[in-house]
Write a protein that holds these residues in place. Structure first.
Motif, PDB file in Angstrom:
ATOM      1  N   ALA A 219       0.849  -1.193   0.000  1.00  0.00           N
ATOM      2  CA  ALA A 219       0.000   0.000   0.000  1.00  0.00           C
ATOM      3  C   ALA A 219       0.886   1.245   0.000  1.00  0.00           C
ATOM      4  CB  ALA A 219      -0.919  -0.019   1.212  1.00  0.00           C
ATOM      5  N   PHE A 220       0.299   2.392  -0.292  1.00  0.00           N
ATOM      6  CA  PHE A 220       1.098   3.598  -0.496  1.00  0.00           C
ATOM      7  C   PHE A 220       0.997   4.606   0.640  1.00  0.00           C
ATOM      8  CE2 PHE A 220       0.389   1.882  -4.765  1.00  0.00           C
ATOM      9  CZ  PHE A 220       1.710   1.739  -5.160  1.00  0.00           C
ATOM     10  N   TRP A 221       0.071   4.404   1.544  1.00  0.00           N
ATOM     11  CA  TRP A 221       0.066   5.140   2.809  1.00  0.00           C
ATOM     12  C   TRP A 221      -0.595   4.235   3.834  1.00  0.00           C
ATOM     13  CZ3 TRP A 221      -2.749   6.559  -1.464  1.00  0.00           C
ATOM     14  CH2 TRP A 221      -4.139   6.589  -1.354  1.00  0.00           C
ATOM     15  N   ARG A 222      -0.543   4.596   5.084  1.00  0.00           N
ATOM     16  CA  ARG A 222      -0.854   3.654   6.165  1.00  0.00           C
ATOM     17  C   ARG A 222      -2.316   3.225   6.192  1.00  0.00           C
ATOM     18  NH1 ARG A 222       3.602   4.064  10.411  1.00  0.00           N
ATOM     19  NH2 ARG A 222       5.120   5.397   9.361  1.00  0.00           N
ATOM     20  N   GLU A 223      -3.221   4.081   5.833  1.00  0.00           N
ATOM     21  CA  GLU A 223      -4.637   3.718   5.820  1.00  0.00           C
ATOM     22  C   GLU A 223      -5.170   3.750   4.391  1.00  0.00           C
ATOM     23  OE1 GLU A 223      -6.811   5.911   8.802  1.00  0.00           O
ATOM     24  OE2 GLU A 223      -5.240   5.584  10.306  1.00  0.00           O
ATOM     25  N   ASN A 224      -4.426   3.139   3.494  1.00  0.00           N
ATOM     26  CA  ASN A 224      -4.749   3.091   2.067  1.00  0.00           C
ATOM     27  C   ASN A 224      -5.743   1.953   1.785  1.00  0.00           C
ATOM     28  OD1 ASN A 224      -2.743   2.410  -0.923  1.00  0.00           O
ATOM     29  ND2 ASN A 224      -4.748   3.355  -0.743  1.00  0.00           N
ATOM     30  N   TYR A 225      -6.960   2.083   2.358  1.00  0.00           N
ATOM     31  CA  TYR A 225      -7.964   1.039   2.199  1.00  0.00           C
ATOM     32  C   TYR A 225      -8.629   1.086   0.829  1.00  0.00           C
ATOM     33  CZ  TYR A 225      -7.564   0.378   7.253  1.00  0.00           C
ATOM     34  OH  TYR A 225      -7.084   0.138   8.518  1.00  0.00           O
TER      35      TYR A 225
ATOM     36  N   GLY B  16      -9.552   4.296  -2.547  1.00  0.00           N
ATOM     37  CA  GLY B  16      -9.702   5.695  -2.916  1.00  0.00           C
ATOM     38  C   GLY B  16      -8.622   6.545  -2.273  1.00  0.00           C
ATOM     39  N   LEU B  17      -8.939   7.819  -2.045  1.00  0.00           N
ATOM     40  CA  LEU B  17      -7.974   8.745  -1.444  1.00  0.00           C
ATOM     41  C   LEU B  17      -8.305   9.074   0.010  1.00  0.00           C
ATOM     42  CD1 LEU B  17      -7.410  11.232  -4.411  1.00  0.00           C
ATOM     43  CD2 LEU B  17      -5.854   9.453  -3.577  1.00  0.00           C
ATOM     44  N   ARG B  18      -9.217   8.304   0.600  1.00  0.00           N
ATOM     45  CA  ARG B  18      -9.576   8.546   1.992  1.00  0.00           C
ATOM     46  C   ARG B  18      -8.348   8.351   2.883  1.00  0.00           C
ATOM     47  NH1 ARG B  18     -11.820   5.512   6.308  1.00  0.00           N
ATOM     48  NH2 ARG B  18     -13.216   6.757   7.617  1.00  0.00           N
ATOM     49  N   ASN B  19      -8.155   9.292   3.797  1.00  0.00           N
ATOM     50  CA  ASN B  19      -7.018   9.282   4.741  1.00  0.00           C
ATOM     51  C   ASN B  19      -5.663   9.404   4.043  1.00  0.00           C
ATOM     52  OD1 ASN B  19      -8.709   8.995   7.016  1.00  0.00           O
ATOM     53  ND2 ASN B  19      -8.807   6.782   6.707  1.00  0.00           N
ATOM     54  N   PHE B  20      -5.676   9.928   2.807  1.00  0.00           N
ATOM     55  CA  PHE B  20      -4.414  10.147   2.105  1.00  0.00           C
ATOM     56  C   PHE B  20      -3.599  11.226   2.812  1.00  0.00           C
ATOM     57  CE2 PHE B  20      -1.923  12.653  -0.937  1.00  0.00           C
ATOM     58  CZ  PHE B  20      -1.101  11.660  -1.460  1.00  0.00           C
ATOM     59  N   LYS B  21      -2.310  10.942   2.988  1.00  0.00           N
ATOM     60  CA  LYS B  21      -1.395  11.918   3.584  1.00  0.00           C
ATOM     61  C   LYS B  21      -0.156  11.969   2.702  1.00  0.00           C
ATOM     62  CE  LYS B  21      -3.050  10.978   8.272  1.00  0.00           C
ATOM     63  NZ  LYS B  21      -2.701  10.431   9.602  1.00  0.00           N
ATOM     64  N   LEU B  22       0.106  13.148   2.162  1.00  0.00           N
ATOM     65  CA  LEU B  22       1.189  13.298   1.205  1.00  0.00           C
ATOM     66  C   LEU B  22       2.530  12.888   1.794  1.00  0.00           C
ATOM     67  CD1 LEU B  22       2.193  14.179  -1.573  1.00  0.00           C
ATOM     68  CD2 LEU B  22       2.361  16.524  -0.684  1.00  0.00           C
ATOM     69  N   ALA B  23       2.829  13.313   3.023  1.00  0.00           N
ATOM     70  CA  ALA B  23       4.126  12.994   3.636  1.00  0.00           C
ATOM     71  C   ALA B  23       4.297  11.483   3.781  1.00  0.00           C
ATOM     72  CB  ALA B  23       4.251  13.676   4.990  1.00  0.00           C
ATOM     73  N   GLU B  24       3.230  10.793   4.195  1.00  0.00           N
ATOM     74  CA  GLU B  24       3.275   9.333   4.300  1.00  0.00           C
ATOM     75  C   GLU B  24       3.497   8.702   2.934  1.00  0.00           C
ATOM     76  OE1 GLU B  24       0.238   8.373   7.983  1.00  0.00           O
ATOM     77  OE2 GLU B  24      -0.002   7.339   6.090  1.00  0.00           O
ATOM     78  N   PHE B  25       2.762   9.192   1.956  1.00  0.00           N
ATOM     79  CA  PHE B  25       2.872   8.661   0.591  1.00  0.00           C
ATOM     80  C   PHE B  25       4.305   8.773   0.077  1.00  0.00           C
ATOM     81  CE2 PHE B  25       2.938   9.685  -3.965  1.00  0.00           C
ATOM     82  CZ  PHE B  25       2.445   8.505  -4.492  1.00  0.00           C
ATOM     83  N   LEU B  26       4.919   9.915   0.265  1.00  0.00           N
ATOM     84  CA  LEU B  26       6.280  10.126  -0.220  1.00  0.00           C
ATOM     85  C   LEU B  26       7.277   9.251   0.523  1.00  0.00           C
ATOM     86  CD1 LEU B  26       6.247  14.024  -0.634  1.00  0.00           C
ATOM     87  CD2 LEU B  26       6.121  12.290  -2.448  1.00  0.00           C
ATOM     88  N   GLN B  27       7.114   9.150   1.833  1.00  0.00           N
ATOM     89  CA  GLN B  27       8.043   8.354   2.642  1.00  0.00           C
ATOM     90  C   GLN B  27       7.929   6.865   2.316  1.00  0.00           C
ATOM     91  OE1 GLN B  27       7.206   7.913   6.887  1.00  0.00           O
ATOM     92  NE2 GLN B  27       9.359   8.348   7.359  1.00  0.00           N
ATOM     93  N   ILE B  28       6.709   6.356   2.280  1.00  0.00           N
ATOM     94  CA  ILE B  28       6.506   4.928   2.033  1.00  0.00           C
ATOM     95  C   ILE B  28       6.848   4.575   0.586  1.00  0.00           C
ATOM     96  CG2 ILE B  28       4.723   3.138   1.880  1.00  0.00           C
ATOM     97  CD1 ILE B  28       3.470   4.526   4.407  1.00  0.00           C
ATOM     98  N   SER B  29       6.485   5.454  -0.355  1.00  0.00           N
ATOM     99  CA  SER B  29       6.824   5.206  -1.750  1.00  0.00           C
ATOM    100  C   SER B  29       8.327   5.136  -1.952  1.00  0.00           C
ATOM    101  CB  SER B  29       6.227   6.301  -2.638  1.00  0.00           C
ATOM    102  OG  SER B  29       4.824   6.264  -2.605  1.00  0.00           O
ATOM    103  N   TYR B  30       9.053   5.971  -1.231  1.00  0.00           N
ATOM    104  CA  TYR B  30      10.517   5.956  -1.340  1.00  0.00           C
ATOM    105  C   TYR B  30      11.064   4.572  -0.989  1.00  0.00           C
ATOM    106  CZ  TYR B  30      15.360   6.464   0.167  1.00  0.00           C
ATOM    107  OH  TYR B  30      16.712   6.266   0.348  1.00  0.00           O
ATOM    108  N   PHE B  31      10.600   4.016   0.113  1.00  0.00           N
ATOM    109  CA  PHE B  31      11.108   2.706   0.534  1.00  0.00           C
ATOM    110  C   PHE B  31      10.606   1.590  -0.376  1.00  0.00           C
ATOM    111  CE2 PHE B  31      11.997   4.957   4.512  1.00  0.00           C
ATOM    112  CZ  PHE B  31      13.275   4.497   4.759  1.00  0.00           C
ATOM    113  N   GLU B  32       9.389   1.693  -0.876  1.00  0.00           N
ATOM    114  CA  GLU B  32       8.887   0.663  -1.785  1.00  0.00           C
ATOM    115  C   GLU B  32       9.635   0.689  -3.116  1.00  0.00           C
ATOM    116  OE1 GLU B  32       4.386   0.081   0.017  1.00  0.00           O
ATOM    117  OE2 GLU B  32       4.645   1.200  -1.852  1.00  0.00           O
ATOM    118  N   ILE B  33       9.973   1.881  -3.603  1.00  0.00           N
ATOM    119  CA  ILE B  33      10.787   1.973  -4.822  1.00  0.00           C
ATOM    120  C   ILE B  33      12.169   1.392  -4.582  1.00  0.00           C
ATOM    121  CG2 ILE B  33      11.932   3.592  -6.394  1.00  0.00           C
ATOM    122  CD1 ILE B  33       9.436   5.397  -6.051  1.00  0.00           C
TER     123      ILE B  33
END
Length: 412
Positions: free
Chosen positions: A273-279, A281-298
């Protein structure tokens, strides 16, 4: 509004871990002031209310792991709690089946682990498997686990809440941890000053732990788990059927689960998943989480640590229902897979990643000192283990340590 509320014990998170620890705390210290804060409006809104409800037996884990230490007793303690409180336990048992010679070798390894952990488990042949679950199939041998069962996890959590409220534990819902300011816990509603903080925040446990100087080299990488429900009227399967897992990662593979209400489902997925509560759609989307988690997944995709690249690609394919059901069909005979066609609500596995080694942590991790205790990587079988872990933490030396303490046992 007062500056802060004082408590002896403050727990963060009203999932199964926070609730069972609070339950044991209140039993041991009935005169202490105890509170739970929860950012949602009720208990079990995340992993604790979205998991399979399976009570595992404890044969997957090496004997030196915390998972091995807590699963067998946790299974028994959860059943005792349910029996004492009128919660139905489906004693549906479990078989683990193999598909070839290589998987057969892993099956024997699981059997050895189970015996080392004192688990009631047996190796059975194809005829014995047929007698237990006629719709399953295996290569030469299978494992039979008679103590595996299923319960309704939300029902368990709601009963714990009911008991704790009766025992005068204070619940603060819609109350989100924001930061630590010296000895004060700052939230969006009221501030707290506990003598001991217990962090059971699940998806955000690592973030809170960092405020206390723990989990420095680890981060939670979320994995989305989804099940497909069988919509036929017939009860084709009465026993949980699991494949032989890949022992190099903590996921158990697509399997058949018989729920507490006797429904059948297959799953789960283990989709990054791309952020912690990525159930969804974009509900509970957090840009900082997305960038941090995406970095490690990449980074994981590029380095292909723990075969992440293959995992990610194979998980994406599971969005196709026919493909997903086809993976489960390999474990059974004559099963009409087209009736597995209803997606259930997704859950997120709060899987801890070691940022230095780029490997997934395979075991529970407990860190803490005299001011705080942090439950990290509380993933499956944490629901099964919850009462056992809670009782373990009741030891005085675990609750109150004069010097910083870190307990980390890694499954290998």
């Amino acid at each position: 509004m007062e500056a802060y509320k004082e408590y002896d014990y403050l727990l963060i998170g009203a999932g199964i871990m926070g609730l069972t620890i609070c339950f044991e705390l209140q039993k041991k210290y009935p005169d202490k002031r105890i509170a739970i804060i929860e950012k949602e409006n009720d208990v079990a809104k995340h992993a604790s209310g979205r998991n399979s409800g399976v009570l595992h037996a404890g044969f997957y884990y090496t004997s030196n792991s915390l998972k091995a230490k807590f699963t067998k007793d946790g299974n028994m303690l959860m059943k005792e709690f349910c029996d004492s409180n009128g919660i139905y336990v489906n004693h549906c048992k479990k078989v683990v089946v193999a598909s070839n010679e290589e998987e057969l070798r892993v099956l024997y390894e699981l059997y050895d682990r189970g015996k080392q952990n004192g688990v009631d488990i047996s190796l059975i042949d194809e005829e014995e498997l047929y007698q237990i679950e006629p719709n399953s199939k295996t290569y030469k041998r299978a494992l039979f686990s008679p103590t595996t069962a299923s319960v309704n996890p939300v029902e368990v959590c709601k009963k714990l809440k009911e008991i704790l409220i009766e025992k005068k534990v204070d619940f603060f819902f819609n109350t989100k941890y924001l930061k630590r300011k010296e000895d004060i816990i700052v939230t969006n509603k009221v501030n707290f000053k506990p003598k001991l903080l217990i962090n059971a925040a699940g998806l955000y446990a690592d973030v809170i732990a960092k405020d206390y100087g723990f989990s420095r080299d680890r981060i939670i990488i979320p994995f989305k788990g989804i099940y497909l429900k069988y919509t036929g009227s017939d009860q084709l399967i009465k026993t949980n059927i699991y494949p032989v897992p890949n022992l190099l990662n903590p996921f158990l593979g697509v399997h058949y689960t018989v729920t507490a209400d006797n429904h059948i489902k297959i799953g789960p997925t283990s989709m990054p998943a791309f952020w912690r509560e990525n159930y969804g759609g974009l509900r509970n989307f957090k840009l900082a989480e997305f960038l941090q988690i995406s970095y490690f997944e990449i980074l994981l995709f590029i380095t292909n640590s723990f075969n992440f690249r293959k995992l990610a690609i194979s998980e994406i394919r599971k969005y196709n229902k026919a493909h997903f059901a086809g993976l489960a069909k390999k474990l059974t005979n004559n099963l009409e897979i087209r009736k597995f066609n209803q997606w259930l609500k997704p859950g997120i596995r709060a899987q801890l990643l070691n940022k230095k080694t780029l490997e997934l942590e395979m075991d529970f991790i407990i860190e803490g000192d005299s001011k705080s205790i942090h439950l990290l990587n509380a993933v499956s079988p944490a629901f099964t283990c919850s009462f056992s872990i809670a009782k373990y933490l009741m030891n005085t030396e675990n609750l109150r340590e004069p010097e910083p303490k870190s307990e980390t046992i890694t499954y290998s």
